[in-house]
Design a protein around this motif. Structure first.
Motif, PDB file in Angstrom:
ATOM      1  N   GLY A 163       1.106   3.065  -7.903  1.00 53.56           N
ATOM      2  CA  GLY A 163      -0.202   3.566  -8.144  1.00 53.56           C
ATOM      3  C   GLY A 163      -0.971   4.561  -8.788  1.00 53.56           C
ATOM      4  N   ALA A 202       1.371  -5.577  -5.293  1.00 48.15           N
ATOM      5  CA  ALA A 202       0.391  -4.319  -5.938  1.00 48.15           C
ATOM      6  C   ALA A 202      -0.467  -4.593  -7.646  1.00 48.15           C
ATOM      7  CB  ALA A 202       0.908  -2.935  -5.618  1.00 48.15           C
ATOM      8  N   GLN A 257       0.561  -1.160   0.202  1.00 51.09           N
ATOM      9  CA  GLN A 257       0.007  -0.171  -0.192  1.00 51.09           C
ATOM     10  C   GLN A 257       0.541   1.320   0.103  1.00 51.09           C
ATOM     11  OE1 GLN A 257      -2.542   0.873  -0.829  1.00 51.09           O
ATOM     12  NE2 GLN A 257      -4.195  -0.322   1.011  1.00 51.09           N
ATOM     13  N   VAL A 296      -2.871  -1.823  -8.853  1.00 53.08           N
ATOM     14  CA  VAL A 296      -2.625  -1.141  -9.029  1.00 53.08           C
ATOM     15  C   VAL A 296      -3.689   0.325  -8.547  1.00 53.08           C
ATOM     16  CG1 VAL A 296      -2.192  -0.656 -10.820  1.00 53.08           C
ATOM     17  CG2 VAL A 296       0.076   0.066  -9.093  1.00 53.08           C
ATOM     18  N   GLY A 297      -2.812   1.609  -7.677  1.00 52.14           N
ATOM     19  CA  GLY A 297      -3.788   2.390  -7.673  1.00 52.14           C
ATOM     20  C   GLY A 297      -5.196   2.610  -6.752  1.00 52.14           C
ATOM     21  N   SER A 316       5.398   7.953   0.702  1.00 54.03           N
ATOM     22  CA  SER A 316       6.347   7.035   0.735  1.00 54.03           C
ATOM     23  C   SER A 316       6.685   6.045   1.187  1.00 54.03           C
ATOM     24  CB  SER A 316       5.937   6.874  -0.924  1.00 54.03           C
ATOM     25  OG  SER A 316       5.647   4.931  -1.518  1.00 54.03           O
ATOM     26  N   TRP A 350       4.163   1.753  -1.573  1.00 55.65           N
ATOM     27  CA  TRP A 350       4.468   1.785  -2.246  1.00 55.65           C
ATOM     28  C   TRP A 350       3.386   1.734  -3.453  1.00 55.65           C
ATOM     29  CZ3 TRP A 350       3.016  -0.739  -7.487  1.00 55.65           C
ATOM     30  CH2 TRP A 350       4.298  -0.388  -8.136  1.00 55.65           C
ATOM     31  N   ASN A 351       1.680   1.474  -3.107  1.00 52.15           N
ATOM     32  CA  ASN A 351       0.758   2.738  -4.148  1.00 52.15           C
ATOM     33  C   ASN A 351       0.704   3.790  -4.238  1.00 52.15           C
ATOM     34  OD1 ASN A 351      -1.341   1.230  -5.664  1.00 52.15           O
ATOM     35  ND2 ASN A 351      -2.648   0.841  -4.164  1.00 52.15           N
ATOM     36  N   PRO A 371      -3.784  -3.589  -3.219  1.00 48.52           N
ATOM     37  CA  PRO A 371      -2.323  -4.397  -2.783  1.00 48.52           C
ATOM     38  C   PRO A 371      -3.090  -5.809  -1.718  1.00 48.52           C
ATOM     39  CG  PRO A 371      -1.802  -1.937  -2.827  1.00 48.52           C
ATOM     40  CD  PRO A 371      -3.843  -2.491  -3.021  1.00 48.52           C
TER      41      PRO A 371
END
Length: 323
Positions: A49, A250, A42, A255-256, A213, A44-45, A261
Motif C-alpha cells: 500500500g 488489503a 496490514q 489499500v494504503g 513487513s 503486507w499493506n 485491511p
C-alpha cells in the motif's frame, strides 16, 4: 463523531466480542483467524500500500516464521515466544535478501519475482524432510497450559493475542505512514523518478519497508502455527491461501489505509467460512464459486474498497454531530 472515537469503539467491541462466543466453538476460531489475517494484510499493506510494490511472496516470510518457532520448540524445547522473535529475524533477513535484487523492479515484474521466491521456499520445505517434516508437515506438541509456553486449553487467549497483534501492527503501520518514511514512500508511489531528483534514496526506503513487513509477517506465522497446531509446506507457503489472500484483503478493504485491511478481513474471512458452511456439502467447488461471485460483485460496487463506505459513514456521523 470523531474518527478516533469510532476507532476506540471498534477496539472495545472487538475486545468484548470473544466473551460472547463459545470458547471452544467454531465461530471463535473464525474470529481468531479473521484478526490474524487482518494483521497479516496490514503487514503486507506496508509494502503493497505505502510503497506500491505488489508482493505475491509474503507467504515465504509467513512460512519461515511458522517453521522457525515450531522447529525450535520441537528440537530444543524453546518457547514459541522466543521462537517468534527468531522467526521475525529470519523473516527480515529473507526479506532483505529478496529485496536487494527485486526492489528496482516495478508492477507485474516485481509481483512475479516475489511469487517465484515464495514457490522456491515451498519446494525447499517439501524436500528438506529431516528439518521440516516434508509434505507430512509438523505438529505443534501439546505442553501443559501456560502463558510462558504459549499453550492454552481454549481458543480465547489465542483470540486476544491475535487482537493485540493486529493493534500493534496497525500502530506500526500508522507511525510509518504519518512519519518521514511515509512521506518518502508516498513520493515514491506518485513518481519514483521525481522522488530521486529531490534526494530520496528510493531503493533504501523500499528496502527498509520490505524488511519491516517481512519481520512482522514472519512473527505472525508463529501465531498461526500455535492456533492451527498442524501445518505443512503447501499451507504456510501457499501463494493462493496466504500471499494472494492477504493482498486481496488489503485491496478489497482499502489499500494504503490503516482501516482497509481490517475491513477487508472482517468481510472476506467470515463470508468465505459461511459459504463453505452453507454450500460445501452441495457440490464440489460450489462454495468457492459463490464466494468468487460475491467478491466480483463487491469489487464492482466499491472498486476503491470498503474504506469508501467507512469514510462516508464517518462523514454522515460528523455532520449529525455538527447539527
Amino acid at each position: 463523531m470523531k474518527r478516533w472515537m469510532l476507532v476506540v469503539l471498534v477496539i472495545v467491541a472487538a475486545a468484548l466480542l470473544p466473551l460472547a462466543l463459545n470458547p471452544t466453538g467454531y465461530w471463535i476460531r473464525v474470529l481468531t483467524f479473521t484478526l490474524l489475517f487482518a494483521a497479516m494484510a496490514q503487514a503486507w499493506n506496508l509494502i503493497g500500500g505505502l510503497a506500491n510494490q505488489t508482493s505475491l511472496g509474503h507467504a515465504a516470510f509467513f512460512g519461515i516464521g511458522a517453521y522457525t518457532s515450531t522447529i525450535l520448540l520441537l528440537k530444543f524445547g524453546i518457547s514459541p515466544w522466543i521462537g517468534m522473535i527468531a522467526g521475525g529475524a529470519l523473516g527480515g533477513l529473507a526479506a532483505f535478501i529478496i529485496a536487494i535484487p527485486t526492489m528496482r523492479l516495478q508492477g507485474h515484474y516485481f509481483a512475479l519475482a516475489t511469487l517465484a521466491f515464495g514457490e522456491v521456499m515451498r519446494v525447499i520445505a517439501n524436500v528438506w524432510t529431516p528439518l521440516t517434516g516434508g509434505p507430512g508437515g509438523l505438529s505443534v506438541p501439546f505442553v501443559p497450559p501456560s502463558f510462558a509456553a504459549y499453550s492454552f486449553k481454549q481458543l480465547l487467549p489465542h483470540t486476544y493475542i491475535a487482537l493485540i497483534a493486529l493493534i500493534i501492527v496497525t500502530v506500526i503501520f500508522e507511525v510509518i505512514r504519518r512519519g518521514a518514511m511515509g512521506y518518502r514512500l508516498r513520493a515514491i508511489k506518485e513518481n519514483p523518478a521525481a522522488a530521486e531528483v529531490i534526494g530520496i534514496d528510493t531503493t533504501k526506503v523500499k528496502l527498509q519497508t520490505a524488511v519491516i513487513s517481512g519481520v512482522l509477517m514472519a512473527m505472525l506465522g508463529t501465531l498461526y502455527a500455535q492456533v492451527a497446531v498442524f501445518f505443512d509446506p503447501d499451507t504456510v507457503f501457499s501463494a493462493a491461501a496466504i500471499s494472494i489472500r492477504v493482498a486481496l484483503i488489503a485491496i478489497l478493504g482499502g489499500v494504503g489505509t490503516p482501516i482497509g485491511p481490517i475491513l477487508g478481513a472482517l468481510f472476506i474471512i467470515p463470508v468465505e467460512e459461511l459459504m463453505n458452511d452453507l454450500f460445501s456439502a452441495g457440490a464440489a467447488g460450489l462454495s468457492q464459486l459463490i464466494f468468487g461471485v460475491i467478491l466480483i460483485a463487491v469489487i464492482l460496487w466499491r472498486p476503491r474498497g470498503f474504506i469508501t463506505v467507512f469514510d462516508a459513514l464517518i462523514a454522515r456521523l460528523s455532520s449529525r454531530g455538527v447539527r
